[in-house]
Design a protein around this motif. Structure first.
Motif, PDB file in Angstrom:
ATOM      1  N   PRO A 225       1.235   9.216   4.360  1.00 19.54           N
ATOM      2  CA  PRO A 225      -0.221   9.389   4.375  1.00 19.54           C
ATOM      3  C   PRO A 225      -0.915   8.051   4.620  1.00 19.54           C
ATOM      4  O   PRO A 225      -0.359   7.003   4.314  1.00 19.54           O
ATOM      5  N   ARG A 226      -2.103   8.119   5.197  1.00 19.80           N
ATOM      6  CA  ARG A 226      -2.886   6.892   5.422  1.00 19.80           C
ATOM      7  C   ARG A 226      -4.267   7.076   4.815  1.00 19.80           C
ATOM      8  O   ARG A 226      -4.813   8.166   4.828  1.00 19.80           O
ATOM      9  N   TRP A 227      -4.788   5.983   4.284  1.00 16.32           N
ATOM     10  CA  TRP A 227      -6.103   6.019   3.646  1.00 16.32           C
ATOM     11  C   TRP A 227      -7.100   5.175   4.428  1.00 16.32           C
ATOM     12  O   TRP A 227      -6.721   4.140   4.992  1.00 16.32           O
ATOM     13  N   PHE A 228      -8.332   5.632   4.428  1.00 18.38           N
ATOM     14  CA  PHE A 228      -9.386   4.911   5.135  1.00 18.38           C
ATOM     15  C   PHE A 228     -10.658   4.927   4.288  1.00 18.38           C
ATOM     16  O   PHE A 228     -10.954   5.942   3.643  1.00 18.38           O
ATOM     17  N   SER A 229     -11.375   3.810   4.323  1.00 12.96           N
ATOM     18  CA  SER A 229     -12.690   3.765   3.705  1.00 12.96           C
ATOM     19  C   SER A 229     -13.692   3.918   4.847  1.00 12.96           C
ATOM     20  O   SER A 229     -13.722   3.100   5.764  1.00 12.96           O
ATOM     21  N   CYS A 230     -14.468   4.991   4.806  1.00 14.88           N
ATOM     22  CA  CYS A 230     -15.294   5.338   5.986  1.00 14.88           C
ATOM     23  C   CYS A 230     -16.791   5.294   5.684  1.00 14.88           C
ATOM     24  O   CYS A 230     -17.233   5.753   4.635  1.00 14.88           O
ATOM     25  N   VAL A 257     -17.465   4.032  11.186  1.00  9.98           N
ATOM     26  CA  VAL A 257     -16.751   2.782  10.913  1.00  9.98           C
ATOM     27  C   VAL A 257     -15.712   3.090   9.843  1.00  9.98           C
ATOM     28  O   VAL A 257     -16.056   3.562   8.759  1.00  9.98           O
ATOM     29  N   ALA A 258     -14.440   2.856  10.169  1.00  7.15           N
ATOM     30  CA  ALA A 258     -13.390   3.160   9.189  1.00  7.15           C
ATOM     31  C   ALA A 258     -12.478   1.961   9.008  1.00  7.15           C
ATOM     32  O   ALA A 258     -12.040   1.362   9.980  1.00  7.15           O
ATOM     33  N   LYS A 259     -12.248   1.621   7.752  1.00  5.90           N
ATOM     34  CA  LYS A 259     -11.353   0.485   7.458  1.00  5.90           C
ATOM     35  C   LYS A 259     -10.126   1.046   6.764  1.00  5.90           C
ATOM     36  O   LYS A 259     -10.239   1.785   5.786  1.00  5.90           O
ATOM     37  N   GLU A 260      -8.966   0.721   7.306  1.00  6.94           N
ATOM     38  CA  GLU A 260      -7.739   1.262   6.724  1.00  6.94           C
ATOM     39  C   GLU A 260      -7.442   0.575   5.396  1.00  6.94           C
ATOM     40  O   GLU A 260      -7.473  -0.653   5.290  1.00  6.94           O
ATOM     41  N   THR A 261      -7.173   1.376   4.358  1.00  4.44           N
ATOM     42  CA  THR A 261      -6.897   0.817   3.024  1.00  4.44           C
ATOM     43  C   THR A 261      -5.511   1.244   2.546  1.00  4.44           C
ATOM     44  O   THR A 261      -5.230   1.187   1.353  1.00  4.44           O
ATOM     45  N   THR A 262      -4.672   1.670   3.510  1.00  6.51           N
ATOM     46  CA  THR A 262      -3.359   2.215   3.148  1.00  6.51           C
ATOM     47  C   THR A 262      -2.527   1.238   2.304  1.00  6.51           C
ATOM     48  O   THR A 262      -1.908   1.655   1.333  1.00  6.51           O
ATOM     49  N   GLU A 267       0.163   0.791  -2.897  1.00  8.87           N
ATOM     50  CA  GLU A 267       0.581   0.137  -4.145  1.00  8.87           C
ATOM     51  C   GLU A 267       0.106   0.946  -5.346  1.00  8.87           C
ATOM     52  O   GLU A 267       0.860   1.225  -6.269  1.00  8.87           O
ATOM     53  N   GLN A 268      -1.189   1.317  -5.292  1.00  7.91           N
ATOM     54  CA  GLN A 268      -1.759   2.093  -6.400  1.00  7.91           C
ATOM     55  C   GLN A 268      -1.016   3.417  -6.543  1.00  7.91           C
ATOM     56  O   GLN A 268      -0.773   3.901  -7.643  1.00  7.91           O
ATOM     57  N   GLU A 269      -0.674   4.011  -5.390  1.00 12.04           N
ATOM     58  CA  GLU A 269       0.013   5.298  -5.394  1.00 12.04           C
ATOM     59  C   GLU A 269       1.366   5.205  -6.069  1.00 12.04           C
ATOM     60  O   GLU A 269       1.766   6.087  -6.808  1.00 12.04           O
ATOM     61  N   ALA A 271       2.284   3.150  -8.411  1.00 12.23           N
ATOM     62  CA  ALA A 271       2.073   3.078  -9.853  1.00 12.23           C
ATOM     63  C   ALA A 271       1.681   4.452 -10.391  1.00 12.23           C
ATOM     64  O   ALA A 271       2.153   4.890 -11.444  1.00 12.23           O
ATOM     65  N   ARG A 272       0.832   5.149  -9.620  1.00 16.31           N
ATOM     66  CA  ARG A 272       0.375   6.466 -10.080  1.00 16.31           C
ATOM     67  C   ARG A 272       1.542   7.453 -10.153  1.00 16.31           C
ATOM     68  O   ARG A 272       1.680   8.200 -11.112  1.00 16.31           O
ATOM     69  N   VAL A 273       2.403   7.425  -9.105  1.00 12.82           N
ATOM     70  CA  VAL A 273       3.527   8.371  -9.078  1.00 12.82           C
ATOM     71  C   VAL A 273       4.504   8.074 -10.221  1.00 12.82           C
ATOM     72  O   VAL A 273       5.034   8.994 -10.847  1.00 12.82           O
ATOM     73  N   ALA A 274       4.678   6.748 -10.546  1.00 13.06           N
ATOM     74  CA  ALA A 274       5.564   6.393 -11.657  1.00 13.06           C
ATOM     75  C   ALA A 274       5.007   6.948 -12.966  1.00 13.06           C
ATOM     76  O   ALA A 274       5.745   7.528 -13.771  1.00 13.06           O
TER      77      ALA A 274
END
Ligand code: FAD
Length: 508
Positions: A225-230, A257-262, A267-269, A271-274
């Motif tokens: 998955p990829r994340w974007f701040s839009c 305007v989209a900035k990729e935050t993947t 990293e956060q993901e 920790a979250r999955v753990a």
């Protein structure tokens, strides 16, 4: 225009006196000259004098080449003469020099003038100084080039969309995303995800401004998955069409305007999955305890009910039977034990309802079962719909439900000697709902057991099969709590195909 047509027009009687024509040419606020066939000047009007600095007396008899700054390329003059000497008009731009030596850019139209026989007798030249216009055109062109290079070099994804959602301007990062996602217009996908995140559509305001700001969206890209701040801004653009000249209504465009935050999100993901893993392990433990205790209660209830009916029969026969009294106290003790057993069954933790993205849930569940899948040598085909509508639900309950389905599938395939080991997980939106399909290549569930597997404490193991059914009754309960359904069909490859359909948010 053909020569014969022009001839007809010259023969047409005019309602205007020749003197009027002369005055009109004299007073016209555009430089006019009339030459012979060799471009020797016969006439110039006052506007010509104002533009060039030459009076009529100074230029009549001279050649039009007097106007030349001698910097216009020869091929321009060649094509000019090629056209006009064949009786065709020519228009173009030439670099001219005024009497005072000043240069200017002339926008010139030369029209051949023919006699009654169609023979060229003169040339009519009309020109205007377009130096300032050209400077502005260059400035606009330079600015456009500058903006385009800045837009292209920007380390963010930029796309300008017209009212119909077509991308009319984009940059290098956007084109890179097109390649990564293997799709023509990722902008529409991003905007779909933004709409899901906002929970409503994008309303175009009357006076521009922000459409949305810094919305975090997730796209199920091939691989990960990829994340974007839009952010989105409404931009007004004036319509350049002639019929829109007096119309002040402008077209509204959307600048995305989209900035990729993947990287940060990944990293956060992790920790979250753990944390999720630890939480799910504890939850599993509690669920197992609940299930064992519920099964014990279920098993004890049977003899207690038998005892109750025997006691009722004894009571009907008459009081004083010592066996009856003993049974009554045993029954009371049994009921008390049952009650204390019920009392220690851990309660379901309350969980609030929230908008849940089933792609995220399935990805979590796949992450949580990765070790088991690898250990069992199962290959996974994960086919999510890139952007899914959310469902209103309890994320942990849903995770537990899908994890139970995956655990069942793994268990079904992970039997000695079983070769086909493929798990397919797919999500998609169907009208008003979201569908999740979990399909394994195990031995499947026989048709006569397909409904039975939803009964509490049922397992196909008990029925002599290989597939573990335990967990399906609670899965069905979770689906029902979410107003959804869960069905089991045979998979195409003979395995088991579980289809879960949950209502999507915002359905009409
Ligand atoms: P030229 O000797 O004119 O030669 C340039 C090319 O034109 C050559 O290929 C030559 O063979 C061809 N040529 C020249 N005369 C003729 C002819 N009579 N028949 C066929 N081919 C020919 N030029 C400007 O620079 N500024 C102007 O504002 C301008 N206004 C003009 C207005 C009119 C009405 C006309 C008819 C021409 C105008 N010209 C103007 C063009 C001008 O006549 C010259 O052709 C040009 O200035 C180049 O001059 P030159 O002496 O360098 O070359």
């Amino acid at each position: 225009m053909t020569t014969s047509k022009r001839k007809q027009e010259t023969q047409r009687p005019s309602a205007i006196a020749p003197a009027v024509f002369q005055q009109a040419v004299e007073q016209a606020d555009i430089a006019i000259s009339i030459t012979d066939r060799d471009a020797n000047i016969l006439y110039v009007n006052p506007a010509f004098t104002r533009a060039t600095g030459y009076t009529a007396a100074e230029v009549v008899g001279a050649n039009q080449s007097l106007m030349s700054n001698k910097t216009t390329p020869a091929n321009v003059y060649q094509s000019l003469w090629e056209l006009i000497s064949f009786g065709r008009p020519w228009s173009g731009r030439l670099v001219n020099r005024r009497k005072d030596g000043g240069k200017y850019l002339a926008d010139l139209l030369i029209t051949p003038v023919v006699d009654a026989a169609g023979k060229i007798v003169n040339y009519l030249g009309i020109h205007r100084d377009v130096t300032e216009l050209h400077r502005l055109e260059c400035e606009v062109g330079n600015q456009k080039a500058l903006i385009e290079s800045v837009v292209d070099a920007a380390p963010v994804i930029l796309a300008l969309l017209d009212g119909a959602g077509r991308v009319v301007l984009d940059n290098h990062e956007y084109k890179k995303l097109m390649g990564d996602l293997r799709m023509a217009e990722p902008a529409s996908l991003i905007l779909d995800a933004v709409r899901v995140d906002l929970g409503h559509g994008l309303e175009a305001p009357k006076d521009g401004g922000h459409a949305f700001s810094e919305r975090e969206i997730r796209i199920e890209a091939p691989g990960a998955p990829r994340w974007f701040s839009c952010s989105g801004m409404w931009v007004r653009r004036q319509d350049g069409k002639a019929d829109a000249f007096f119309d002040r209504d402008n077209d509204l465009f959307l600048l995305l305007v989209a900035k990729e935050t993947t990287k940060t999100r990944a990293e956060q993901e992790k920790a979250r999955v753990a944390a999720l893993q630890a939480m799910m392990a504890e939850q599993n433990h509690i669920d197992g305890l609940r299930e064992t205790l519920s099964a014990a209660v279920f098993q004890i209830e049977g003899p207690i009910n038998v005892m109750s009916s025997v006691l009722a029969t004894i009571a009907r026969r008459g009081n004083g039977d010592p066996a009856g009294q003993a049974l009554a106290s045993a029954l009371a003790a049994g009921k008390a034990a049952l009650e204390s057993l019920r009392g220690v069954i851990p309660e379901q933790r309350p969980e609030s309802l929230t908008a849940v993205n089933l792609n995220e849930v399935m990805r979590d569940v796949l992450d949580l079962t990765t070790q088991r899948l690898l250990a069992a040598g199962i290959t996974v085909q994960w086919r999510p719909q890139a952007v899914l509508p959310s469902v209103n639900g309890h994320p942990n309950r849903l995770r537990a439900m899908f994890k139970a389905l995956l655990d069942n599938a793994i268990e079904a395939m992970n039997t000695k000697g079983w070769r086909e080991r493929e798990l397919r997980v797919a999500t998609r939106s169907i009208p008003g709902s979201v569908e999740v399909v979990v399909e394994d290549s195990g031995p499947g569930i026989p048709a006569d057991l397909r409904l039975k597997v939803f009964e509490p404490f049922f397992s196909t193991r008990n029925a002599g099969g290989h597939h573990l059914g335990t967990g399906l009754s609670s899965a069905q309960q979770v689906a029902a709590e979410h107003d959804g359904v869960i069905e089991i069909d045979p998979a195409g490859n003979g395995g088991c195909r579980v289809r879960v359909v949950l209502p999507a948010n915002g359905r009409g």
